[in-house]
Motif scaffolding. Structure first.
Motif, PDB file in Angstrom:
ATOM      1  N   ILE A  97      -8.188   4.693  22.049  1.00  0.00           N
ATOM      2  CA  ILE A  97      -9.149   3.891  21.292  1.00  0.00           C
ATOM      3  C   ILE A  97     -10.297   4.762  20.812  1.00  0.00           C
ATOM      4  CG2 ILE A  97     -10.656   1.914  21.435  1.00  0.00           C
ATOM      5  CD1 ILE A  97      -8.176   0.813  22.078  1.00  0.00           C
ATOM      6  N   GLU A 121     -18.879   4.169  24.548  1.00  0.00           N
ATOM      7  CA  GLU A 121     -17.830   4.339  25.551  1.00  0.00           C
ATOM      8  C   GLU A 121     -16.631   3.465  25.266  1.00  0.00           C
ATOM      9  OE1 GLU A 121     -20.242   5.970  29.315  1.00  0.00           O
ATOM     10  OE2 GLU A 121     -19.327   4.004  29.444  1.00  0.00           O
ATOM     11  N   PHE A 122     -15.512   3.940  25.731  1.00  0.00           N
ATOM     12  CA  PHE A 122     -14.266   3.234  25.473  1.00  0.00           C
ATOM     13  C   PHE A 122     -13.408   3.246  26.720  1.00  0.00           C
ATOM     14  CE2 PHE A 122     -15.025   3.043  21.008  1.00  0.00           C
ATOM     15  CZ  PHE A 122     -15.839   4.133  20.777  1.00  0.00           C
ATOM     16  N   ASP A 123     -12.504   2.332  26.734  1.00  0.00           N
ATOM     17  CA  ASP A 123     -11.653   2.252  27.912  1.00  0.00           C
ATOM     18  C   ASP A 123     -10.610   3.336  27.959  1.00  0.00           C
ATOM     19  OD1 ASP A 123     -11.689  -1.333  28.049  1.00  0.00           O
ATOM     20  OD2 ASP A 123     -12.761   0.169  29.231  1.00  0.00           O
TER      21      ASP A 123
END
Lengths: 365, 359
Positions: free
Chosen positions: A26, A20-22
């Protein structure tokens, strides 16, 4: 950062490896670097298919699998870019693992079974899901192992405002929509009633794969990024998954209890934070593994004990309740014999640990 | 210098210089004097606080044991006064002793808590000693008075402390990081939940006081800026992992001059990093045993770390690793980049692009 739990389900994530990424930017960078990169010349392409074509044309080699992808996600045929192109069943399954213990919004189900009211159900369903208001802090949960009957379930146009507590709902990528909280209820019974797929923009709510699909990972989203390696555990998970209600419940409870997780069960010792634990649970059933290293390690300063399983990832020091020094202080070696100097402020947890470790015969001293 | 030459390869793969007459149990903290190359180590054995004078002859480093004092119970922390004359040490005996070692004086107790004292720091600008303990309080002491000047309640036990006036960050057991502005020490400036999801192990404040680093038991370091406008520069990265084993990051230290930092972990390795370019500058070979603590000397030319070597005799080595300045300076970072840019990129990517994963 107290909002982490709620936010997690609305974060973008990588289809190939479930990290997961913000934000999506990204995520895209990650995909390009990890999955769409030519292994010969290291050129970064923009999709998996593009990478395959490049390798074929330039290096005359054929690529059938996406590098660093989990099993089941390795196809180069699926066109993924960021969060776009993710098949709806996979999307649902991913969010279904995101459940917190408090059941989240009631599903808006068109499915003509049991009590669920079809269509938008802006309130608690007859099924007895807690009213939406409780969801204040809980991310909407997708049914973990519930097959969403494809029928009649047209994209329930869950209006964003329906989720007052979820400002993040307006975030397209994950648009966590109301999902019925599965895990706490006997899945079998409620299964047909649960469905509800997120109407996230990219989703065509057609097929939701059958429960077997939790190839996506250990229940705690938190754990994802830590385990690029834990691929092998996933298959074993799919079976425990539908029955592993206890397992799913645990992480959610531990997710709540951050620090002082007293051992609720042997599994829980490895569950703090979830990450290390998941592998433990998977390796050999929910309780047999316990923490891979047995009771909390004797002294953190020692070299780690042998690892039981190759694919497990575990914390060498996984005792959330105590720091290494506290643990060490409680050893007999450092105890001063007169009672006055006993550390009264360190609670009984320490004593218990000493006992456990002694019993386990792991004390090196 | 080493009497364990035969086994040197295992626990000293970096060919660091070993300090003579190390303590016989593992070291809990190391600190260099701010004025001279005198190293103090506190350990779990005989509750000793020992000091050595470290001298450098060209590229060799020599150590001369100088003196030591004892506590009644294991000592957990130590710090120097800014004038380089006095050492404060505290530990499981719930006291902090002030030892004016340059003048050869006797240690005096200056602070007391209800539980072991985990961290101690001297704040020259306020002329106060601050101590953090497992009794969930932080106390400020004027060494001339028996009572604390101020007691600050913490949400949980103090696990880590770092001071860079006026920034002070305390890491507590429940993964809270409490930030204080020492110009107003009675109120918490900010309370941040650790960006890392595991127990906080160590913290280090940026030399420019813009933020801090936090290390956890889960092989991860978080870089956190205090200013809300700079929150997008926050990131975390993974380190000290080996295959499926995740080791704890035990110590974070900034280089006093170059503002790069070093991490030391339970995997026995220590690495040097640059947070601004988000790169690992140098990775040192792993020792066979964990490294519980490390520190730079005042000008950054010596990096000392301790390795607990368990031979039959359980001897401990404190090794000072000589830093060749060029390798670790910012200018040299450019060299690294230019010289082997494709390699570096590879290395960086193979380490998981740590700055890209914002988990």
């Amino acid at each position: 950062m107290g909002k982490k739990k709620k936010r997690v389900s609305s974060k973008v994530w990588c289809y190939y490896c479930d990290r997961e990424f913000d934000d999506e930017k990204i995520l895209v960078q990650h995909q390009k670097a990890k999955h769409f990169k030519c292994h010969v010349c290291h050129k970064k392409l923009s999709t998996a298919g593009g990478m395959a074509i490049h390798v074929l044309q330039v290096h005359k080699e054929s690529v059938t699998k996406v590098p660093n992808a989990k099993p089941g996600r390795e196809s180069t045929d699926i066109e993924i870019y960021g969060m776009q192109g993710i098949p709806p069943d996979v999307l649902a399954a991913h969010y279904g693992e995101d459940e917190e213990e408090a059941p989240s919004k009631a599903a808006k189900v068109d499915i003509p079974s049991t009590q669920l009211v079809g269509g938008l159900v802006p309130g608690p369903l007859g099924v007895g899901y807690p009213p939406q208001s409780t969801l204040g802090a809980v991310p909407p949960v997708y049914s973990a192992a519930v097959p969403v009957p494809p029928t009649g379930w047209a994209v329930p146009p869950r209006p964003q405002p329906w989720f007052p507590q979820h400002p993040a709902v307006s975030v397209p990528p994950s648009a966590p929509m109301g999902y019925v909280q599965q895990p706490l209820f006997p899945v079998q019974g409620v299964r047909p009633t649960l469905p509800v797929v997120s109407t996230s923009t990219a989703l065509q709510p057609s097929q939701i794969a059958p429960p077997g699909l939790p190839t996506s990972t250990p229940p705690l989203p938190v754990s994802q990024p830590l385990f690029p390696v834990v691929n092998n555990n996933v298959p074993t998970q799919s079976s425990p998954f539908s029955t592993s209600l206890p397992t799913s419940v645990q992480p959610s409870t531990t997710a709540e209890v951050k620090g002082s997780i007293e051992v609720h069960s042997s599994v829980n010792t490895s569950v703090p934070g979830g990450a290390g634990a998941n592998s433990h649970s998977y390796a050999s059933g929910p309780n047999t593994g316990g923490p891979s290293i047995g009771p909390p390690p004797v002294i953190a300063n020692k070299a780690p004990a042998t690892q039981p399983a190759v694919n497990e990832v575990y914390l060498v020091w996984d005792d959330e309740a105590m720091s290494m020094e506290e643990r060490r202080m409680s050893l007999a070696k450092y105890q001063v014999h007169d009672e006055t100097s006993q550390m009264s402020s360190i609670d009984a947890a320490i004593d218990r640990r000493i006992l456990e470790s002694r019993l386990a015969g792991r004390m090196a001293f | 210098m080493s009497t364990f030459g035969a086994a040197a390869a295992n626990h000293n793969p970096n060919k660091s210089f070993e300090v003579l007459q190390p303590p016989s149990d593992s070291v809990s903290s190391l600190s260099f004097s701010p004025k001279a190359n005198i190293l103090v180590a506190t350990s779990w054995d005989n509750q000793q606080v020992r000091c050595w004078e470290i001298s450098r002859n060209g590229t060799a480093v020599a150590s001369t044991p100088k003196a030591s004092i004892t506590h009644d119970q294991p000592v957990l922390c130590s710090t120097w006064k800014d004038d380089g004359t006095t050492v404060f040490s505290g530990g499981c005996d719930k006291q902090v002793k002030m030892w004016p070692l340059l003048s050869g004086g006797q240690p005096m107790t200056v602070a007391m808590h209800d539980a072991p004292i985990k961290e101690v720091a001297w704040i020259p600008e306020m002329n106060l000693l601050v101590t953090g303990s497992w009794d969930k309080t932080l106390k400020y002491w004027d060494t001339r008075q028996p009572n604390p000047v101020h007691t600050q309640q913490l949400p949980d036990r103090c696990y880590a402390l770092t001071v860079k006036y006026p920034l002070m960050v305390v890491g507590t057991a429940d993964r809270n990081l409490i930030v204080f502005n020492l110009q107003n020490p009675q109120t918490e400036y900010k309370r941040v939940v650790s960006p890392l999801k595991y127990q906080t192990r160590c913290v280090a404040a940026f030399p420019d006081q813009q933020g801090f680093l936090v290390g956890s038991i889960e092989g991860r370091v978080g870089v956190h800026h205090l200013d809300d406008g700079q929150q997008n520069k926050n990131f975390t990265f993974k380190c000290h992992r080996d295959g499926s084993e995740i080791y704890s990051v035990n110590s974070l230290n900034f280089h006093p001059i170059h503002h790069t930092f070093a991490t030391a972990g339970s995997d026995g390795a220590f690495n040097f990093w640059d947070k601004d370019s988000k790169q690992r500058l140098k990775a040192m070979s792993r020792c066979s045993q964990p490294i519980p603590c490390s520190t730079f000397n005042n000008d950054g030319s010596i990096f000392a770390y301790s390795v607990f070597v368990m031979t039959g005799v359980r001897v401990l080595k404190i090794t000072t690793h000589q830093q060749q300045r060029p390798t670790f300076s910012c200018t040299c970072l450019r060299n690294l980049k230019l010289k082997a840019s494709h390699e570096l990129e590879q290395v960086v990517e193979s380490e998981g692009c740590f700055w890209l994963e914002n988990d």
